[in-house]
Design an enzyme around this catalytic site. Structure first.
Site, PDB file in Angstrom:
ATOM      1  N   ARG A 212      -8.745 -74.063  12.613  1.00  0.00           N
ATOM      2  CA  ARG A 212      -9.922 -74.794  13.082  1.00  0.00           C
ATOM      3  C   ARG A 212      -9.685 -75.278  14.515  1.00  0.00           C
ATOM      4  O   ARG A 212     -10.582 -75.204  15.367  1.00  0.00           O
ATOM      5  CB  ARG A 212     -10.234 -75.973  12.151  1.00  0.00           C
ATOM      6  CG  ARG A 212     -10.891 -75.548  10.845  1.00  0.00           C
ATOM      7  CD  ARG A 212     -11.345 -76.744  10.017  1.00  0.00           C
ATOM      8  NE  ARG A 212     -10.250 -77.436   9.373  1.00  0.00           N
ATOM      9  CZ  ARG A 212      -9.855 -77.216   8.115  1.00  0.00           C
ATOM     10  NH1 ARG A 212     -10.466 -76.321   7.366  1.00  0.00           N
ATOM     11  NH2 ARG A 212      -8.838 -77.889   7.601  1.00  0.00           N
ATOM     12  N   PHE A 228     -19.166 -68.450   5.080  1.00  0.00           N
ATOM     13  CA  PHE A 228     -18.419 -69.114   4.008  1.00  0.00           C
ATOM     14  C   PHE A 228     -17.955 -70.489   4.528  1.00  0.00           C
ATOM     15  O   PHE A 228     -16.780 -70.821   4.515  1.00  0.00           O
ATOM     16  CB  PHE A 228     -17.213 -68.278   3.549  1.00  0.00           C
ATOM     17  CG  PHE A 228     -17.548 -66.843   3.226  1.00  0.00           C
ATOM     18  CD1 PHE A 228     -18.076 -66.495   1.987  1.00  0.00           C
ATOM     19  CD2 PHE A 228     -17.351 -65.841   4.172  1.00  0.00           C
ATOM     20  CE1 PHE A 228     -18.382 -65.161   1.684  1.00  0.00           C
ATOM     21  CE2 PHE A 228     -17.658 -64.514   3.882  1.00  0.00           C
ATOM     22  CZ  PHE A 228     -18.164 -64.169   2.636  1.00  0.00           C
ATOM     23  N   ASP A 250     -23.349 -70.584   3.557  1.00  0.00           N
ATOM     24  CA  ASP A 250     -22.599 -70.730   2.307  1.00  0.00           C
ATOM     25  C   ASP A 250     -23.587 -70.598   1.157  1.00  0.00           C
ATOM     26  O   ASP A 250     -24.775 -70.874   1.318  1.00  0.00           O
ATOM     27  CB  ASP A 250     -21.876 -72.081   2.229  1.00  0.00           C
ATOM     28  CG  ASP A 250     -20.690 -72.055   1.267  1.00  0.00           C
ATOM     29  OD1 ASP A 250     -19.534 -71.924   1.720  1.00  0.00           O
ATOM     30  OD2 ASP A 250     -20.925 -72.128   0.036  1.00  0.00           O
ATOM     31  N   SER A 251     -23.073 -70.198  -0.010  1.00  0.00           N
ATOM     32  CA  SER A 251     -23.962 -70.063  -1.160  1.00  0.00           C
ATOM     33  C   SER A 251     -24.105 -71.380  -1.921  1.00  0.00           C
ATOM     34  O   SER A 251     -24.974 -71.515  -2.769  1.00  0.00           O
ATOM     35  CB  SER A 251     -23.432 -68.976  -2.102  1.00  0.00           C
ATOM     36  OG  SER A 251     -22.081 -69.236  -2.416  1.00  0.00           O
ATOM     37  N   ASN A 278     -26.278 -65.668   0.435  1.00  0.00           N
ATOM     38  CA  ASN A 278     -25.145 -64.797   0.192  1.00  0.00           C
ATOM     39  C   ASN A 278     -24.767 -64.179   1.538  1.00  0.00           C
ATOM     40  O   ASN A 278     -25.612 -63.571   2.201  1.00  0.00           O
ATOM     41  CB  ASN A 278     -25.574 -63.722  -0.817  1.00  0.00           C
ATOM     42  CG  ASN A 278     -24.442 -62.770  -1.142  1.00  0.00           C
ATOM     43  OD1 ASN A 278     -23.543 -62.528  -0.336  1.00  0.00           O
ATOM     44  ND2 ASN A 278     -24.489 -62.216  -2.335  1.00  0.00           N
ATOM     45  N   ASP A 299     -14.319 -66.611   6.544  1.00  0.00           N
ATOM     46  CA  ASP A 299     -13.264 -67.210   5.710  1.00  0.00           C
ATOM     47  C   ASP A 299     -13.709 -67.181   4.248  1.00  0.00           C
ATOM     48  O   ASP A 299     -14.024 -68.216   3.663  1.00  0.00           O
ATOM     49  CB  ASP A 299     -12.983 -68.645   6.179  1.00  0.00           C
ATOM     50  CG  ASP A 299     -11.837 -69.282   5.402  1.00  0.00           C
ATOM     51  OD1 ASP A 299     -10.981 -68.527   4.886  1.00  0.00           O
ATOM     52  OD2 ASP A 299     -11.791 -70.527   5.318  1.00  0.00           O
ATOM     53  N   CYS A 339      -7.535 -65.022   1.878  1.00  0.00           N
ATOM     54  CA  CYS A 339      -6.613 -65.928   1.174  1.00  0.00           C
ATOM     55  C   CYS A 339      -6.164 -65.295  -0.141  1.00  0.00           C
ATOM     56  O   CYS A 339      -5.701 -65.982  -1.039  1.00  0.00           O
ATOM     57  CB  CYS A 339      -7.251 -67.296   0.958  1.00  0.00           C
ATOM     58  SG  CYS A 339      -8.740 -67.250  -0.035  1.00  0.00           S
TER      59      CYS A 339
HETATM   60  N1  SAH Z   1     -13.960 -71.984   5.635  1.00  0.00           N
HETATM   61  C1  SAH Z   1     -13.993 -73.081   4.713  1.00  0.00           C
HETATM   62  C2  SAH Z   1     -13.488 -72.698   3.349  1.00  0.00           C
HETATM   63  C3  SAH Z   1     -14.213 -71.534   2.704  1.00  0.00           C
HETATM   64  S1  SAH Z   1     -14.077 -71.477   0.959  1.00  0.00           S
HETATM   65  C4  SAH Z   1     -13.228 -74.270   5.301  1.00  0.00           C
HETATM   66  O1  SAH Z   1     -12.441 -74.092   6.247  1.00  0.00           O
HETATM   67  O2  SAH Z   1     -13.400 -75.375   4.813  1.00  0.00           O
HETATM   68  C5  SAH Z   1     -15.188 -70.230   0.513  1.00  0.00           C
HETATM   69  C6  SAH Z   1     -16.647 -70.660   0.499  1.00  0.00           C
HETATM   70  O3  SAH Z   1     -17.409 -69.481   0.286  1.00  0.00           O
HETATM   71  C7  SAH Z   1     -17.067 -71.606  -0.603  1.00  0.00           C
HETATM   72  O4  SAH Z   1     -17.697 -72.723  -0.020  1.00  0.00           O
HETATM   73  C8  SAH Z   1     -18.086 -70.811  -1.470  1.00  0.00           C
HETATM   74  O5  SAH Z   1     -19.171 -71.622  -1.891  1.00  0.00           O
HETATM   75  C9  SAH Z   1     -18.558 -69.768  -0.520  1.00  0.00           C
HETATM   76  N2  SAH Z   1     -18.987 -68.478  -1.058  1.00  0.00           N
HETATM   77  C10 SAH Z   1     -18.394 -67.699  -1.984  1.00  0.00           C
HETATM   78  N3  SAH Z   1     -19.014 -66.510  -2.103  1.00  0.00           N
HETATM   79  C11 SAH Z   1     -20.051 -66.521  -1.205  1.00  0.00           C
HETATM   80  C12 SAH Z   1     -21.052 -65.578  -0.831  1.00  0.00           C
HETATM   81  N4  SAH Z   1     -21.086 -64.361  -1.365  1.00  0.00           N
HETATM   82  N5  SAH Z   1     -21.914 -65.932   0.137  1.00  0.00           N
HETATM   83  C13 SAH Z   1     -21.876 -67.156   0.701  1.00  0.00           C
HETATM   84  N6  SAH Z   1     -20.938 -68.072   0.400  1.00  0.00           N
HETATM   85  C14 SAH Z   1     -20.030 -67.767  -0.537  1.00  0.00           C
END
Ligand code: SAH
Length: 395
Positions: A212, A228, A250-251, A278, A299, A339
């Site tokens: 970050r 995400f 984010d979803s 999505n 991410d 991850c």
């Molecule tokens: N980058 C973030 C952590 C990401 S965790 C940070 O630094 O804090 C992964 C995230 O992806 C979660 O919030 C989850 O809700 C979301 N997610 C999972 N599958 C998804 C999809 N297909 N589309 C959108 N969001 C998604």
């Protein structure tokens, strides 16, 4: 030698990994169990020839049948040993220069406490007990944590699936103090609220702190897309670093609501765009609309929870990277992560290289990215390395 200690005797040839100090003993390596150990009991691990290899925590329900506490026959596994390991883990986090109230204090095997994870958010500790051995010593560990940190509030967020694999009941709740309201933290000058009770993992992706900060360093003057985004981590870092605009996807509605609160807390002049969608669909739509960005973060969640999922995960990683590369303006930066422990860094790099090729763009890699210094990896336990990333520049 205490003859009353229960023991695991390994099959011939199965002592090799323990001799190299790898801490896991798989069920398939065990020939015989003697002395009727209970889950979490300390057992002696012996080679087929009877020689001492390790003392380990017995976990009869798990495919990882035991996790080594020590390879030194003279070292006892008692409350003093466990408490000293907790104190040492906490002490090792001093002087890391994290510039944050959010820090991982204990990281399992790397801190000689297999299955135990502890994150600190300001004065709130959040613990996970993910194996039978550390479950047995949970009171000792919590007491040692309180003594080492001075934190009076400890909340348990043990991951349910991991505990199930160990045959342990699901556990969450306050161990010291009461269930906390979202905890306010400041990381590299950015304020976040962390939902310890309802958030992902222990509430926040502590492991991405350095990345970050790197995004913030490159964000000035750029139009940012954060895919995400969870509670807004990379987005707020980018805005703090001077991004001209930001779109985050984010979803999860809950995650986005907290992200928008976090943005308000930081007092930016204008709100940014938070999109519940999505990511796969949203990227496609943005491409169709001809949108472009100058900095994109990918991410995603763990696409490959285990080795069986690697192929499908590879396709998913490739798809989002390909689309993101096409959305990048020339000179744009891509911060892309995985991850998935089952996907090693060289494979991830190959997947992204395939995406670069198929996107018909040119790109250079500026740096490989990883978790922060508070997430060490034991050199004898490479499975501990899970977060990997690449920083690319589109030419
Ligand atoms: N980058 C973030 C952590 C990401 S965790 C940070 O630094 O804090 C992964 C995230 O992806 C979660 O919030 C989850 O809700 C979301 N997610 C999972 N599958 C998804 C999809 N297909 N589309 C959108 N969001 C998604």
């Amino acid at each position: 030698m205490t003859r009353s200690e229960p023991a695991l005797v390994l099959r011939p040839g199965k002592e090799k990994s323990l001799l190299r100090r790898h801490p896991w003993i798989y069920a398939t390596a065990v020939a015989q169990v003697s002395g009727r150990p209970e889950p979490g009991d300390t057992v002696r691990v012996l080679g087929a020839d009877g020689r001492f290899l390790a003392r380990a925590a017995y976990s009869p329900a798990s495919a990882i049948r035991a996790r080594a506490w020590t390879f030194d026959e003279a070292e006892p596994v008692d409350a003093a040993t466990i408490a000293a390991r907790v104190a040492a883990a906490v002490a090792r986090r001093e002087g890391l220069g994290a510039e944050s109230d959010a820090l991982r204090l204990v990281f399992g095997e790397a801190d000689a406490l297999p299955g135990c994870v502890v994150d600190r958010y300001a004065d709130q500790l959040v613990v996970q007990f993910l194996a039978a051995g550390v479950e047995r010593w949970r009171d000792t560990i919590v007491e040692a944590l309180v003594a080492a940190t001075g934190c009076a509030s400890v909340y348990e967020r043990s991951d349910a699936a991991a505990r199930e694999r160990e045959g342990l009941p699901v556990r969450e709740g306050a161990l010291r103090g009461t269930a906390p309201a979202p905890v306010a933290i400041v990381e590299h000058g950015v304020r976040y609220r962390v939902d310890v009770v309802g958030g992902h993992k222990t509430g926040f992706y502590v492991d991405q702190r350095d990345n970050r900060a790197l995004v913030a360093r490159f964000a000035a003057g750029r139009r940012v897309l954060n895919c995400f985004c969870y509670t807004g981590g990379f987005t707020l870092a980018a805005r703090h670093g001077g991004a001209t605009e930001a779109t985050s996807i984010d979803s999860s509605a809950d995650a986005l609501a907290l992200a928008a609160d976090n943005e308000r807390d930081n007092g930016f002049a204008t709100p940014s765009t938070w999109l519940q969608a999505n990511v796969f669909d949203a990227l496609k739509a943005m491409l169709a609309e001809g949108r472009t960005f100058d900095l994109i973060v990918l991410d995603p969640p763990k696409f490959a929870p285990s080795a069986q999922h690697v192929e499908r995960a590879a396709r998913a990683y490739k798809e989002i990277n390909l689309k993101a590369l096409r959305l990048l303006a020339p000179g744009g930066l891509l911060f892309t992560f995985s991850c998935s422990g089952a996907i090693p860094v060289d494979l991830f790099q190959k997947i992204v290289a395939g995406a670069v090729f198929d996107a018909r763009v040119d790109a250079q890699m500026l740096r490989r990215l990883a978790a922060g210094l508070d997430h060490p990896m034991s050199m004898t336990h490479p499975e501990g390395e899970y977060l990997k990333g690449l920083l690319l520049r589109r030419m």
